[in-house]
Motif scaffolding. Structure first.
Motif, PDB file in Angstrom:
ATOM      1  N   UNK A 151       0.841  -1.188   0.000  1.00 59.93           N
ATOM      2  CA  UNK A 151       0.000   0.000   0.000  1.00 59.93           C
ATOM      3  C   UNK A 151       0.880   1.243   0.000  1.00 59.93           C
ATOM      4  N   UNK A 152       0.468   2.241  -0.750  1.00 64.05           N
ATOM      5  CA  UNK A 152       1.164   3.524  -0.756  1.00 64.05           C
ATOM      6  C   UNK A 152       0.325   4.549  -0.001  1.00 64.05           C
ATOM      7  N   UNK A 169      -1.571  -1.943  -5.303  1.00 64.64           N
ATOM      8  CA  UNK A 169      -0.706  -2.214  -6.447  1.00 64.64           C
ATOM      9  C   UNK A 169      -1.359  -1.843  -7.765  1.00 64.64           C
ATOM     10  N   UNK A 170      -2.701  -1.823  -7.810  1.00 62.12           N
ATOM     11  CA  UNK A 170      -3.420  -1.507  -9.051  1.00 62.12           C
ATOM     12  C   UNK A 170      -3.924  -0.064  -9.056  1.00 62.12           C
ATOM     13  N   UNK A 171      -3.391   0.761  -8.152  1.00 59.02           N
ATOM     14  CA  UNK A 171      -3.799   2.153  -7.998  1.00 59.02           C
ATOM     15  C   UNK A 171      -5.268   2.281  -7.588  1.00 59.02           C
ATOM     16  N   UNK A 172      -5.811   1.210  -7.024  1.00 60.91           N
ATOM     17  CA  UNK A 172      -7.129   1.293  -6.421  1.00 60.91           C
ATOM     18  C   UNK A 172      -7.020   1.891  -5.028  1.00 60.91           C
ATOM     19  N   UNK A 173      -8.153   2.197  -4.413  1.00 56.70           N
ATOM     20  CA  UNK A 173      -8.163   2.773  -3.070  1.00 56.70           C
ATOM     21  C   UNK A 173      -8.861   1.815  -2.106  1.00 56.70           C
ATOM     22  N   UNK A 174      -8.105   0.855  -1.547  1.00 56.42           N
ATOM     23  CA  UNK A 174      -8.719  -0.106  -0.624  1.00 56.42           C
ATOM     24  C   UNK A 174      -9.089   0.515   0.717  1.00 56.42           C
ATOM     25  N   UNK A 281       3.982   0.881   2.313  1.00 63.46           N
ATOM     26  CA  UNK A 281       3.694  -0.041   3.401  1.00 63.46           C
ATOM     27  C   UNK A 281       3.599  -1.453   2.847  1.00 63.46           C
ATOM     28  N   UNK A 282       4.409  -2.368   3.376  1.00 62.41           N
ATOM     29  CA  UNK A 282       4.369  -3.781   2.982  1.00 62.41           C
ATOM     30  C   UNK A 282       3.881  -4.598   4.175  1.00 62.41           C
ATOM     31  N   UNK A 293      -1.762   0.004   8.651  1.00 60.76           N
ATOM     32  CA  UNK A 293      -2.020   1.268   7.966  1.00 60.76           C
ATOM     33  C   UNK A 293      -2.213   2.406   8.964  1.00 60.76           C
ATOM     34  N   UNK A 294      -2.921   2.145  10.052  1.00 62.19           N
ATOM     35  CA  UNK A 294      -3.136   3.184  11.059  1.00 62.19           C
ATOM     36  C   UNK A 294      -1.821   3.620  11.686  1.00 62.19           C
TER      37      UNK A 294
END
Length: 309
Positions: A151-152, A169-174, A281-282, A293-294
């Motif tokens: 995640x970026x 990785x697919x430029x989606x917004x999870x 973030x890996x 992520x938090x």
């Protein structure tokens, strides 16, 4: 594992009917109904498709990993271990033995009966082939859970006006990070997954205890509350100036360095590579992505605070 309720919750959050979801996954509406009611469970390939469609991890869908699926597969393999070639061979051999005895006595009826071993063997072979397809699906699921989830976290601004975007990785917004309120001496944000379910609330505030000191707090759903406070003790190293406590959460590395490891109960839950205000973030698949992520977002707040001061 409660796969059915997860599918139903995500489907309703997206405003999809069972028919629409079925058409997207190339299955019947009855299949979706059976999944959601718990009568059946999706195979691994369907789980991977559901994961991509809803923007959540496979592990989050099955809520407990694939251990139960692996156990079921192992049990089924113990019940039937006959391959297609072996079953067909057994059936042909049985037909060859039975046919000479039955055909002279019963004519065509005997010939038909002589094919019974072959028909039985082929039926068993179909079961065996179904098992092999299930094994293939399970291997797909294992591959989906292997490796890292990347995640970026792209952030801009300071601690009073920080904006952040999360991309996969697919430029989606999870995940979505939304600023929710400005309060006296502070700001508040909310982190939600792609379905809109809140996974954490984050607050930045200035504490007036003599000298004003910044503090950040995260209330993580299913985990608890984490506090990060800056103290006045003059020490070398920023990791010692900021103190993190709560929920057995930890960070290993320099807070303002290029790489930081995120810990829970001493176990790594993710690694962050920092470059300016952005973070890569890996997260090991199967671990708690919202937690990692938090913590990465808290790092972004701390770094923006240090740049300001």
């Amino acid at each position: 594992m409660d796969v059915g309720s997860s599918i139903k919750e995500l489907r309703l959050a997206r405003g999809l009917t069972q028919e629409e979801l079925a058409a997207t996954l190339y299955v019947s509406r009855q299949t979706i109904s059976h999944w959601e009611s718990g009568r059946t469970t999706p195979d691994a390939q369907s789980l991977v498709m559901l994961s991509a469609l809803f923007g959540v991890s496979v592990d989050a869908l099955v809520k407990g990993g694939v251990d139960a699926m692996v156990a079921v597969e192992a049990q089924e393999r113990r019940v039937t271990r006959v391959s297609y070639v072996t079953a067909a061979g057994i059936g042909l051999a049985g037909a060859a033995v039975v046919a000479p005895a039955l055909v002279p006595e019963l004519g065509m009826i005997g010939a038909a009966l002589s094919l019974a071993p072959l028909a039985t063997a082929l039926a068993v072979a179909r079961v065996s082939r179904a098992r092999s397809h299930a094994d293939a699906s399970l291997s797909v699921l294992r591959e989906a859970l292997e490796g890292n989830l990347c995640l970026r976290l792209c952030s801009q601004g300071g601690p009073r006006d920080l904006t952040a975007t999360v991309l996969d990785e697919r430029d989606g917004q999870p995940y979505l990070i939304r600023h929710t309120a400005s309060v006296p001496r502070g700001e508040r944000w909310e982190i939600a997954d792609a379905s809109g379910r809140r996974v954490a609330r984050v607050a930045y505030r200035i504490i007036l205890t003599g000298a004003p000191l910044p503090s950040v707090e995260a209330r993580i759903e299913g985990v608890g509350t984490v506090h990060v406070r800056k103290n006045l003790r003059p020490r070398a190293g920023l990791a010692e100036v900021w103190e993190l406590e709560g929920c057995d959460i930890g960070i290993r590395g320099d807070w303002l360095g290029d790489q930081v490891e995120l810990l829970e109960d001493g176990r790594a839950v993710g690694n962050v590579e920092l470059s300016g205000q952005d973070a890569m973030l890996r997260i090991p698949r199967g671990h708690d992505a919202p937690l990692a992520l938090t913590l990465a977002f808290l790092l972004a707040l701390i770094r923006s605070e240090e740049r300001r001061s």
